[in-house]
Design an enzyme around this catalytic site. Sequence first.
Site, PDB file in Angstrom:
ATOM      1  N   ASN A   9       0.866  -1.180   0.000  1.00 42.84           N
ATOM      2  CA  ASN A   9       0.000   0.000   0.000  1.00 42.84           C
ATOM      3  C   ASN A   9       0.903   1.230   0.000  1.00 42.84           C
ATOM      4  OD1 ASN A   9      -1.806   2.047   0.512  1.00 42.84           O
ATOM      5  ND2 ASN A   9      -2.245   1.420   2.622  1.00 42.84           N
ATOM      6  N   LYS A  11       0.066   4.310  -0.216  1.00 43.42           N
ATOM      7  CA  LYS A  11      -0.561   5.485   0.418  1.00 43.42           C
ATOM      8  C   LYS A  11      -0.342   6.723  -0.463  1.00 43.42           C
ATOM      9  CE  LYS A  11       0.292   3.210   4.771  1.00 43.42           C
ATOM     10  NZ  LYS A  11       0.421   3.312   6.212  1.00 43.42           N
ATOM     11  N   HIS A  97      -9.012   0.713   5.341  1.00 44.14           N
ATOM     12  CA  HIS A  97      -7.705   0.932   5.971  1.00 44.14           C
ATOM     13  C   HIS A  97      -7.868   1.844   7.192  1.00 44.14           C
ATOM     14  CE1 HIS A  97      -3.601   2.255   6.621  1.00 44.14           C
ATOM     15  NE2 HIS A  97      -3.234   1.150   5.987  1.00 44.14           N
ATOM     16  N   GLU A  99      -6.284   4.265   8.236  1.00 45.57           N
ATOM     17  CA  GLU A  99      -6.154   5.713   7.971  1.00 45.57           C
ATOM     18  C   GLU A  99      -7.444   6.272   7.387  1.00 45.57           C
ATOM     19  OE1 GLU A  99      -2.544   5.342   5.729  1.00 45.57           O
ATOM     20  OE2 GLU A  99      -1.529   4.721   7.568  1.00 45.57           O
ATOM     21  N   GLU A 169      -4.904  -5.525  10.660  1.00 42.95           N
ATOM     22  CA  GLU A 169      -3.843  -4.545  10.869  1.00 42.95           C
ATOM     23  C   GLU A 169      -4.052  -3.846  12.207  1.00 42.95           C
ATOM     24  OE1 GLU A 169      -2.014  -3.134   6.960  1.00 42.95           O
ATOM     25  OE2 GLU A 169      -3.860  -2.025   7.183  1.00 42.95           O
ATOM     26  N   GLY A 175       3.029   1.677  10.809  1.00 43.39           N
ATOM     27  CA  GLY A 175       3.941   2.810  10.644  1.00 43.39           C
ATOM     28  C   GLY A 175       4.675   3.183  11.913  1.00 43.39           C
ATOM     29  N   SER A 215       4.074  -2.786  10.185  1.00 45.96           N
ATOM     30  CA  SER A 215       5.539  -2.763  10.292  1.00 45.96           C
ATOM     31  C   SER A 215       6.200  -4.083   9.878  1.00 45.96           C
ATOM     32  CB  SER A 215       5.970  -2.350  11.705  1.00 45.96           C
ATOM     33  OG  SER A 215       5.486  -1.055  12.001  1.00 45.96           O
TER      34      SER A 215
HETATM   35  C1  PEP Z   1      -0.317  -0.190   6.332  1.00 44.61           C
HETATM   36  O1  PEP Z   1      -0.440   1.015   6.263  1.00 44.61           O
HETATM   37  O2  PEP Z   1      -1.199  -0.936   5.870  1.00 44.61           O
HETATM   38  C2  PEP Z   1       0.880  -0.718   6.968  1.00 44.61           C
HETATM   39  C3  PEP Z   1       0.883  -1.975   7.351  1.00 44.61           C
HETATM   40  O3  PEP Z   1       1.915   0.153   7.126  1.00 44.61           O
HETATM   41  P1  PEP Z   1       3.375  -0.206   7.709  1.00 44.61           P
HETATM   42  O4  PEP Z   1       3.841  -1.451   7.013  1.00 44.61           O
HETATM   43  O5  PEP Z   1       4.217   0.990   7.362  1.00 44.61           O
HETATM   44  O6  PEP Z   1       3.225  -0.398   9.175  1.00 44.61           O
END
Ligand code: PEP
Length: 252
Positions: A9, A11, A97, A99, A169, A175, A215
């Site tokens: 992703n 973003k 997601h 966000e 998630e 992040g 992450s």
């Molecule tokens: C995400 O935004 O779906 C995500 C998993 O981000 P990150 O890998 O940076 O934690």
Amino acid sequence: MRSKIVAGNWKMNNDLAASKALVGELVSEVSGLSLDNTRVIVAPTFVNLESSVAAAEGSAIEVVAQNMHQADSGAYTGEISGSMLTSLGLKSVILGHSERRAYFGEDDALLASKVDAALKNNLEVIFCFGEELEDRKSENHFNIVGGQLKNGIFHLDAAAWKNVVLAYEPVWAIGTGETASADQAQEMHAFIRNLVSETYGAEVADEVSILYGGSVKPENATEIFSKPDVDGGLIGGAALNASDFMGIVTAI
Ligand code: PEP
């Protein structure tokens, strides 16, 4: 047999040139791999979808969208519909997601309508959900995740689930550099698969791919992916760099 999936992703990152370059690098990297039952997905921004589809053509890289609107057309300034995505040749869309939930007020009811609109447009849904840190600290994480599934996607009938991928998630791991341990991921994924089984039966539960996101990096991917109910990853930060992303693809 359910698919293994590594999905990046991007973003709101990568302009046109950077998107084309990254897709190009990934196309050449995956061409040497035998991707047995494994899907490799990237989700660029809306404006770079068309060029990314062109750059990925003929390769194993799938291009998907990060979001869509629930209506098919109309006076919704700045929005993108499912039929617009399919007109570009897309086959999947990420919905829910964290966000989108946190910054754009997308709640379970809205997401349920987006899920319906995506499926109506023949788009597979990569449905994201996960608890916040305080939910985990108060040991309410199973309730939160169960509620997000029940209210956002469990209204579907069993047949629709062949076009659903789930992505757990935990918000506290996105992040932040903090990853759920492989055991924490497995515990939640087993809970999710069990919920799907209770609602739709063992066959649907067995076939649905459940991704972990938060992450994931080349260094921790192998351990997380070794768990039986973890079928791959949704990757944010590490998806912006071809060698990190390919390290995760190789791990699966
Ligand atoms: C995400 O935004 O779906 C995500 C998993 O981000 P990150 O890998 O940076 O934690």
